[in-house]
Scaffold this active site. Structure first.
Site, PDB file in Angstrom:
ATOM      1  N   SER A 107       0.832  -1.189   0.000  1.00 22.64           N
ATOM      2  CA  SER A 107       0.000   0.000   0.000  1.00 22.64           C
ATOM      3  C   SER A 107       0.881   1.258   0.000  1.00 22.64           C
ATOM      4  O   SER A 107       1.699   1.427  -0.897  1.00 22.64           O
ATOM      5  CB  SER A 107      -0.954  -0.040   1.189  1.00 22.64           C
ATOM      6  OG  SER A 107      -2.058   0.787   0.968  1.00 22.64           O
ATOM      7  N   ASP A 156      -8.485  -3.105  -6.999  1.00 25.41           N
ATOM      8  CA  ASP A 156      -7.971  -2.895  -5.646  1.00 25.41           C
ATOM      9  C   ASP A 156      -9.059  -2.282  -4.771  1.00 25.41           C
ATOM     10  O   ASP A 156      -9.602  -1.210  -5.077  1.00 25.41           O
ATOM     11  CB  ASP A 156      -6.752  -1.971  -5.714  1.00 25.41           C
ATOM     12  CG  ASP A 156      -6.076  -1.802  -4.383  1.00 25.41           C
ATOM     13  OD1 ASP A 156      -6.682  -1.160  -3.496  1.00 25.41           O
ATOM     14  OD2 ASP A 156      -4.955  -2.311  -4.197  1.00 25.41           O
ATOM     15  N   HIS A 164      -6.660  -6.148  -1.309  1.00 19.30           N
ATOM     16  CA  HIS A 164      -5.596  -5.154  -1.166  1.00 19.30           C
ATOM     17  C   HIS A 164      -4.495  -5.764  -0.299  1.00 19.30           C
ATOM     18  O   HIS A 164      -4.768  -6.370   0.723  1.00 19.30           O
ATOM     19  CB  HIS A 164      -6.160  -3.894  -0.503  1.00 19.30           C
ATOM     20  CG  HIS A 164      -5.211  -2.745  -0.385  1.00 19.30           C
ATOM     21  ND1 HIS A 164      -4.707  -2.076  -1.475  1.00 19.30           N
ATOM     22  CD2 HIS A 164      -4.697  -2.119   0.700  1.00 19.30           C
ATOM     23  CE1 HIS A 164      -3.938  -1.090  -1.066  1.00 19.30           C
ATOM     24  NE2 HIS A 164      -3.895  -1.098   0.261  1.00 19.30           N
TER      25      HIS A 164
END
Length: 429
Positions: free
Chosen positions: A206, A301, A368
């Site tokens: 991330s 995502d 994610h």
């Protein structure tokens, strides 16, 4: 990205309540620790436990002498990391993971972060579980289980890239020192054995995935020339695209972060006619990377669908709420928009697909940060492309067993996808 804030006691109570299904619970927690720092507790769809042992708990280490170097978190506390020493034939190899957790675009947001682990080591858990790519269980992490593994905590609000000398902002004390944190952590790890690494792997998820793009070549430069050094960014290829209202919400967010932490000077190769936030997007940063990179990203995502494609301010009637939380609840028009979003990702990475020593795994899943979730990284329930899990594909690429440029077909074509289902939307502020 950004993660919900679970306390250590809550995690322990959670494990006790669900001892019979610990693998699912721990995996769910590991996934959403990187999704939203100010969100409520999310959940995923049930999936069977598959019998791995409990994850290893690794103690927090605060960086020695960091405060004297000004290498500190937003609130001035020293940064930290968790180190699990390698063993056996992996003792000379190192895998570093940069934690994710969004960014703070203004002093209000940064002030909120100062009261959490994303802005202060005073709020960091004393021990964390090592799962997925950090696991020391060979059945869960077959290629890297016995390496030295380090999780570097994220507490600067700008993907380890700021370096503002002045600590006073409008009369309030804030430290924007992510670049110094990176340097201080590396300085501490090098004499512990990183400087002699035969193989080294910089990873991040991330906002930590963006950090990996930013620091990949820096990492390579620290290590012996004859060592194998690669990088992997997981769920970090954030797109500079219009949202459903026609504005570029993500560029606005990055512009604010870049101005707040004076980031343009960090990217001298960025064109002067570009907005400062544009320099911060992975598509721009990656153009200058010479070290081999692996791009791990879902085409849909879950964080980007909410915060890049359909942010709250662009959806006043809340028409996207169900779709944001569960891709199976998206209507035909929303799915059409999601397919366009997937095409934008494929267009953005097309220039990197041409690089022979780069790898990629773009699955058509609603998820994610797959490397930090045991169920998604490598398990009977993990998503697959060409019958390879993420872990198998990454290992094949790192050890040059084959070329890996896996691009999945459009949703809902892949029946192996592990798609998350949220109980409530993430909140950013």
């Amino acid at each position: 990205m950004p993660p919900p804030l679970f306390s250590a006691p809550a995690l322990h109570r959670r494990r006790l309540r669900h001892a019979a299904a610990f693998a699912l619970v721990l995996a769910a927690v590991a996934l959403f620790l990187v999704l939203s720092p100010f969100a409520g507790t999310p959940s995923t769809s049930p999936s069977p436990s598959y019998g791995h042992r409990l994850p290893t708990l690794v103690d927090l280490t605060l960086v020695h002498g960091a405060q004297e170097k000004g290498a500190v978190c937003l609130d001035g506390t020293p940064p930290g990391y968790h180190w699990l020493p390698g063993f056996g034939h992996g003792s000379d190899n190192w895998l570093l993971h940069l934690e994710g957790g969004s960014w703070c675009r203004n002093l209000t947001w940064c002030d909120q972060r100062k009261k959490t682990s994303l802005g202060s080591s005073a709020h960091m858990e004393s021990r964390v579980e090592f799962v997925g790519i950090l696991s020391d269980d060979d059945s869960q992490n077959p290629d890297f289980y016995n390496w030295n593994k380090v999780k570097i905590r994220y507490c600067d609000g700008a993907s380890f890239s700021g370096n503002v000398q002045d600590e006073m902002q409008y009369g309030t004390s804030f430290f924007f020192r992510g670049q110094r944190i990176w340097e201080a952590v590396m300085s501490e790890l090098l004499p512990k054995g990183l400087a002699r690494a035969k193989q080294a792997f910089l990873t991040g998820c991330s906002a930590g995935g963006l950090s990996t793009y930013i620091h990949c070549d820096d990492f390579r430069a620290l290590l012996p020339k004859d060592s194998t050094v690669n990088c992997l960014a997981d769920g970090g290829f954030f797109l500079d695209v219009e949202d459903i209202s026609g504005r570029r919400y993500m560029r606005g967010l990055y512009n604010d972060v870049a101005r707040l932490q004076d980031l343009r000077k960090r990217f001298p190769g960025c064109s002067s006619d570009m907005e400062p936030g544009q320099c911060f997007f992975p598509q721009q940063v990656a153009k200058g990377i010479s070290t081999p990179m692996f791009i791990l990203n879902p085409a849909y995502d879950v964080w980007q669908v909410e915060h890049v494609l359909s942010p709250e301010g662009s959806d006043p009637q809340n028409l996207w709420q169900n779709c944001r939380m569960d891709i199976t609840k998206c209507n035909a028009k929303q799915l059409e928009i999601l397919q366009g979003f997937r095409k934008s990702l494929l267009d953005a990475i097309s220039e990197f697909k041409k690089k022979r020593d780069w790898g990629m795994f773009i699955d058509s899943c609603f998820i994610h940060c797959q490397s930090m979730m045991s169920l998604a990284w490598h398990s009977p329930s993990a998503s697959r492309i060409n019958n390879k899990t993420v872990a198998e594909a990454v290992g094949d690429w790192f050890f040059d067993r084959r070329e890996v440029k896996e691009i999945d077909c459009e949703y809902p074509c892949n029946p192996t996808c592990y798609n998350v289902v949220l109980e409530q939307p993430y909140n950013e502020d």
